[in-house]
Write an enzyme that holds these catalytic residues in place. Structure first.
Site, PDB file in Angstrom:
ATOM      1  N   SER A  64      55.203 -63.988  52.523  1.00  0.00           N
ATOM      2  CA  SER A  64      54.818 -65.393  52.357  1.00  0.00           C
ATOM      3  C   SER A  64      53.912 -65.660  51.155  1.00  0.00           C
ATOM      4  O   SER A  64      53.664 -66.814  50.819  1.00  0.00           O
ATOM      5  CB  SER A  64      54.135 -65.913  53.628  1.00  0.00           C
ATOM      6  OG  SER A  64      55.086 -66.095  54.654  1.00  0.00           O
ATOM      7  N   LYS A  67      55.313 -67.898  48.571  1.00  0.00           N
ATOM      8  CA  LYS A  67      55.309 -69.354  48.740  1.00  0.00           C
ATOM      9  C   LYS A  67      54.383 -70.046  47.743  1.00  0.00           C
ATOM     10  O   LYS A  67      54.545 -71.238  47.461  1.00  0.00           O
ATOM     11  CB  LYS A  67      54.914 -69.703  50.176  1.00  0.00           C
ATOM     12  CG  LYS A  67      55.926 -69.189  51.200  1.00  0.00           C
ATOM     13  CD  LYS A  67      55.427 -69.317  52.632  1.00  0.00           C
ATOM     14  CE  LYS A  67      56.414 -68.689  53.610  1.00  0.00           C
ATOM     15  NZ  LYS A  67      55.924 -68.719  55.006  1.00  0.00           N
ATOM     16  N   TYR A 191      65.435 -68.279  50.600  1.00  0.00           N
ATOM     17  CA  TYR A 191      64.124 -68.058  51.228  1.00  0.00           C
ATOM     18  C   TYR A 191      63.907 -66.584  51.568  1.00  0.00           C
ATOM     19  O   TYR A 191      62.869 -65.997  51.236  1.00  0.00           O
ATOM     20  CB  TYR A 191      64.020 -68.918  52.481  1.00  0.00           C
ATOM     21  CG  TYR A 191      62.776 -68.686  53.308  1.00  0.00           C
ATOM     22  CD1 TYR A 191      61.551 -69.206  52.910  1.00  0.00           C
ATOM     23  CD2 TYR A 191      62.839 -67.945  54.486  1.00  0.00           C
ATOM     24  CE1 TYR A 191      60.405 -68.991  53.672  1.00  0.00           C
ATOM     25  CE2 TYR A 191      61.700 -67.728  55.250  1.00  0.00           C
ATOM     26  CZ  TYR A 191      60.487 -68.258  54.837  1.00  0.00           C
ATOM     27  OH  TYR A 191      59.365 -68.036  55.589  1.00  0.00           O
ATOM     28  N   TYR A 243      47.696 -69.468  57.856  1.00  0.00           N
ATOM     29  CA  TYR A 243      48.280 -70.010  59.088  1.00  0.00           C
ATOM     30  C   TYR A 243      47.187 -70.478  60.051  1.00  0.00           C
ATOM     31  O   TYR A 243      46.240 -71.134  59.619  1.00  0.00           O
ATOM     32  CB  TYR A 243      49.205 -68.964  59.733  1.00  0.00           C
ATOM     33  CG  TYR A 243      50.146 -68.339  58.758  1.00  0.00           C
ATOM     34  CD1 TYR A 243      51.050 -69.124  58.035  1.00  0.00           C
ATOM     35  CD2 TYR A 243      50.141 -66.974  58.508  1.00  0.00           C
ATOM     36  CE1 TYR A 243      51.918 -68.563  57.124  1.00  0.00           C
ATOM     37  CE2 TYR A 243      51.012 -66.405  57.586  1.00  0.00           C
ATOM     38  CZ  TYR A 243      51.894 -67.201  56.895  1.00  0.00           C
ATOM     39  OH  TYR A 243      52.739 -66.646  55.981  1.00  0.00           O
ATOM     40  N   VAL A 261      53.190 -61.295  55.800  1.00  0.00           N
ATOM     41  CA  VAL A 261      53.275 -60.339  56.904  1.00  0.00           C
ATOM     42  C   VAL A 261      53.620 -58.934  56.437  1.00  0.00           C
ATOM     43  O   VAL A 261      53.656 -58.006  57.245  1.00  0.00           O
ATOM     44  CB  VAL A 261      54.269 -60.804  57.990  1.00  0.00           C
ATOM     45  CG1 VAL A 261      53.799 -62.083  58.642  1.00  0.00           C
ATOM     46  CG2 VAL A 261      55.682 -60.934  57.444  1.00  0.00           C
TER      47      VAL A 261
END
Length: 309
Positions: A64, A67, A191, A243, A261
């Site tokens: 992530s 992103k 993605y 998060y 992760v």
């Protein structure tokens, strides 16, 4: 103030001695086999120096953290129009939660949770074939790090696709609300691939330089984004980058950061440094356990909190 050349090796040695390392991500098979004893850290300073310790030259899946780069590209394509499709608020829920999408009519809370990043990826697909969009993202990361050896780990991408049932559910749900403009399998193909970009800590720290430099690759170098846009990306990293653990990370570490992760974290100290840390074991929020602890200790030692006087 202590010298980083002394601080980083001592920090890496301290992390190597810890037993409470968290758990590696088991729901992606290719990540579940990573040695949890690994720990690396790299600091790219705005004066051009890069200082490393531990396993800083071992590649890992950035997940992530990618992103940040897709958000930057999407803002370059559609500007503030992006915020009609993605929010800017912390989610307070796990990164792969579907709960809020129903209540909020298919608009993800922010671009760093999975649903939001899938919409951002959908933006990057406009006028592109998936292969072209993946290439654009990869070339951008290579450009930022000044390193063409960075690649997509296709085994990780395939592993994510084979087990990405929740992400397919998120994409189909947003498609039903009209907030995904391409077929879910196309958006998710891109993605999964950008999440599977493999980098080491040195490369990752260098890729974040533009955020430490107010949007430039160096103090007098190429402008990647405006200073204002860099500040806004950093604000989202601080409030949403970890998060449902974002508030605790801001409280303990005090710098903008984005986790993945795969065990990596990219942290930015505006005007001073870009920091990449990697330790595969995760805490209960899906963030690197030792990476978070190491950044907290580093920020305290160097007085690098953005809240410091």
């Amino acid at each position: 103030m202590p010298e980083l050349e002394e601080v980083l090796p001592a920090l890496a040695a301290e992390m190597a001695d810890r037993d409470d390392r968290g758990e590696v991500a088991s729901y992606i098979p290719q990540l579940s086999i990573i040695d949890p004893k690994r720990f690396g850290i790299a600091v790219a300073l705005t004066d051009g120096r890069v200082i490393t310790a531990g396993d800083a030259d071992e590649s890992f899946s950035i997940q992530s953290i990618s992103k940040i780069f897709t958000l930057t590209l999407a803002l370059g394509k559609v500007g503030d129009g992006l915020w009609r499709r993605v929010g800017r608020e912390p989610s307070g829920n796990p990164f792969n939660s579907i709960v809020q999408l129903e209540r909020e009519h298919g608009i993800p809370r922010n671009p760093f949770i999975n649903a939001g990043a899938i919409v951002v990826t959908d933006v990057l697909l406009a006028d592109h074939q998936p292969r072209e969009a993946i290439g654009e993202i990869l070339r951008f990361v290579q450009f930022l790090a000044d390193d063409e050896s960075i690649v997509v780990d296709r085994d990780v991408a395939a592993s994510e696709k084979a087990t990405g049932f929740r992400n397919f559910a998120l994409a189909n749900y947003m498609r039903a609300f009209g907030n995904l403009h391409h077929a879910p399998e196309l958006a998710l193909g891109v993605y999964f691939h950008h999440c599977a970009i493999a980098m080491n800590c040195r490369q990752l720290a260098l890729s974040g330089r533009f955020l430490a430099h107010g949007g430039r690759l160096s103090q007098d170098g190429h402008s990647v984004v405006s200073n204002e846009r860099a500040r806004r990306i950093l604000a989202l990293m601080l409030t949403c980058g970890h998060y449902d653990g974002s508030g605790d990370f801001a409280f303990r570490v005090g710098i903008p950061g984005k986790s993945g992760v795969g065990g990596g974290i990219l942290g930015i100290v505006p005007g001073i440094a870009s920091i990449a840390v990697w330790s595969p074991g995760l805490n209960e929020n899906g963030n690197s356990k030792l990476g978070s602890i190491a950044l907290e200790k580093l920020a305290r030692t160097m007085n690098w909190s953005i809240f410091a006087p």
